[in-house]
Design an enzyme around this catalytic site. Structure first.
Site, PDB file in Angstrom:
ATOM      1  N   ARG A  21      51.647  65.986 -12.290  1.00 45.12           N
ATOM      2  CA  ARG A  21      50.879  64.948 -11.579  1.00 45.12           C
ATOM      3  C   ARG A  21      49.453  64.786 -12.119  1.00 45.12           C
ATOM      4  O   ARG A  21      48.898  63.689 -12.097  1.00 45.12           O
ATOM      5  CB  ARG A  21      50.866  65.294 -10.079  1.00 45.12           C
ATOM      6  CG  ARG A  21      50.124  64.296  -9.202  1.00 45.12           C
ATOM      7  CD  ARG A  21      50.374  64.601  -7.730  1.00 45.12           C
ATOM      8  NE  ARG A  21      49.361  64.020  -6.860  1.00 45.12           N
ATOM      9  CZ  ARG A  21      49.486  62.857  -6.220  1.00 45.12           C
ATOM     10  NH1 ARG A  21      50.597  62.149  -6.345  1.00 45.12           N
ATOM     11  NH2 ARG A  21      48.523  62.409  -5.455  1.00 45.12           N
ATOM     12  N   ILE A  63      46.465  56.442  -6.378  1.00 42.27           N
ATOM     13  CA  ILE A  63      47.726  57.170  -6.543  1.00 42.27           C
ATOM     14  C   ILE A  63      48.036  57.737  -5.161  1.00 42.27           C
ATOM     15  O   ILE A  63      47.162  58.314  -4.512  1.00 42.27           O
ATOM     16  CB  ILE A  63      47.622  58.277  -7.623  1.00 42.27           C
ATOM     17  CG1 ILE A  63      48.912  59.118  -7.692  1.00 42.27           C
ATOM     18  CG2 ILE A  63      46.418  59.179  -7.438  1.00 42.27           C
ATOM     19  CD1 ILE A  63      48.942  60.106  -8.883  1.00 42.27           C
ATOM     20  N   SER A  64      49.255  57.524  -4.688  1.00 40.65           N
ATOM     21  CA  SER A  64      49.610  57.915  -3.324  1.00 40.65           C
ATOM     22  C   SER A  64      49.547  59.429  -3.138  1.00 40.65           C
ATOM     23  O   SER A  64      49.718  60.197  -4.078  1.00 40.65           O
ATOM     24  CB  SER A  64      51.016  57.419  -2.981  1.00 40.65           C
ATOM     25  OG  SER A  64      51.071  56.024  -3.080  1.00 40.65           O
ATOM     26  N   GLN A  65      49.338  59.819  -1.890  1.00 39.44           N
ATOM     27  CA  GLN A  65      49.366  61.226  -1.493  1.00 39.44           C
ATOM     28  C   GLN A  65      50.744  61.825  -1.859  1.00 39.44           C
ATOM     29  O   GLN A  65      51.766  61.159  -1.693  1.00 39.44           O
ATOM     30  CB  GLN A  65      49.171  61.240   0.021  1.00 39.44           C
ATOM     31  CG  GLN A  65      49.190  62.573   0.676  1.00 39.44           C
ATOM     32  CD  GLN A  65      49.252  62.416   2.201  1.00 39.44           C
ATOM     33  OE1 GLN A  65      49.635  61.354   2.708  1.00 39.44           O
ATOM     34  NE2 GLN A  65      48.878  63.445   2.904  1.00 39.44           N
ATOM     35  N   PRO A  66      50.772  63.062  -2.336  1.00 36.79           N
ATOM     36  CA  PRO A  66      52.053  63.672  -2.713  1.00 36.79           C
ATOM     37  C   PRO A  66      53.119  63.580  -1.614  1.00 36.79           C
ATOM     38  O   PRO A  66      54.266  63.216  -1.898  1.00 36.79           O
ATOM     39  CB  PRO A  66      51.692  65.133  -2.997  1.00 36.79           C
ATOM     40  CG  PRO A  66      50.252  65.091  -3.412  1.00 36.79           C
ATOM     41  CD  PRO A  66      49.628  63.968  -2.634  1.00 36.79           C
TER      42      PRO A  66
END
Ligand code: SAH
Length: 214
Positions: A35, A61-64
């Site tokens: 990531r 970038i989205s949260q995991p």
């Protein structure tokens, strides 16, 4: 080169498994994909934190956990053809490319497309097809899709996307107002459509003909 595998495994244990993601395929993909390559080098040390991060063009970038949750809901198979709208960093794209046969992904900003393509090449993903454009229209040439994922917030579910979903397809999309949405889960069963409302979420806006004006 810094080894991020320790941080990555910690992310998966604490933010993915502990929070309820069970699909082993999703978990393994998230253990595998680096990531930190999908954010600016200066932010690499924060890439495994429990939050979204800024990328270029004022996008995120989205949260995991959000990536894990949406991917688990999609219930992918190695035979699937997937449409993704909102490539952004390309992180979600690669997770899907791990799990499916082919991923078609559309991004509004060419700068993001160029950056993401570089990473896909570097990581040797040959099953991703991308274009710069308005994803709210879908991608007619390659329709229908087994799965559709939208990673930007829409005012309504774009009808074209439902039309491009195969007769037993599934789709996940954040729908709501400009800043705050709810994840909607759409399933077709022999063309019969059902829509379920899942959790609340915050995505950047889907800007396009069947999204927001800007
Ligand atoms: N999954 C990505 C999310 C990026 S944010 C990630 O985790 O990195 C959402 C992205 O959707 C932004 O890059 C934004 O530019 C893009 N976007 C917004 N409206 C769009 C549209 N109509 N078509 C394609 N991409 C769009």
């Amino acid at each position: 080169m810094i080894d991020y595998s320790g941080l990555r495994n910690k992310m998966v244990d604490e933010q993915i498994i502990k929070k309820g993601i069970k699909d082993e395929r999703v978990i393994n993909a998230m253990r595998k994909i680096p990531r930190h390559l999908f954010v600016n080098e200066a932010l690499a040390h924060r890439a495994y934190g429990d939050y979204p991060l800024p990328i270029i063009e004022s996008q995120t970038i989205s949260q995991p956990y959000m990536v894990g949750f949406m991917t688990e809901m999609l219930d992918t198979a190695k035979t699937h053809k997937i449409l993704e709208i909102g490539t952004g960093s390309g992180y979600q794209t690669v997770i899907l490319a791990e799990l499916a046969d082919k991923v078609y992904t559309i991004e509004r900003y060419n700068t993001l497309v160029v950056k993401a393509r570089e990473i896909f090449n570097k990581l040797n993903y040959n099953n991703i097809v991308m274009k710069t454009g308005d994803g709210s229209l879908g991608w007619k040439e390659f329709a229908p899709f087994d799965r559709i994922i939208v990673t930007a917030g829409a005012p309504v579910i774009p009808e074209k996307l439902i039309n491009q979903l195969n007769p037993n397809g599934k789709m996940i999309i954040p729908v709501g107002d400009y800043h705050l949405q709810k994840l909607m889960f759409i399933e077709k069963n022999d063309e019969k459509i059902s829509i379920k409302e899942l959790s609340g979420c915050m995505f950047v806006p889907l800007v396009g003909k069947y999204g927001w004006n800007q």
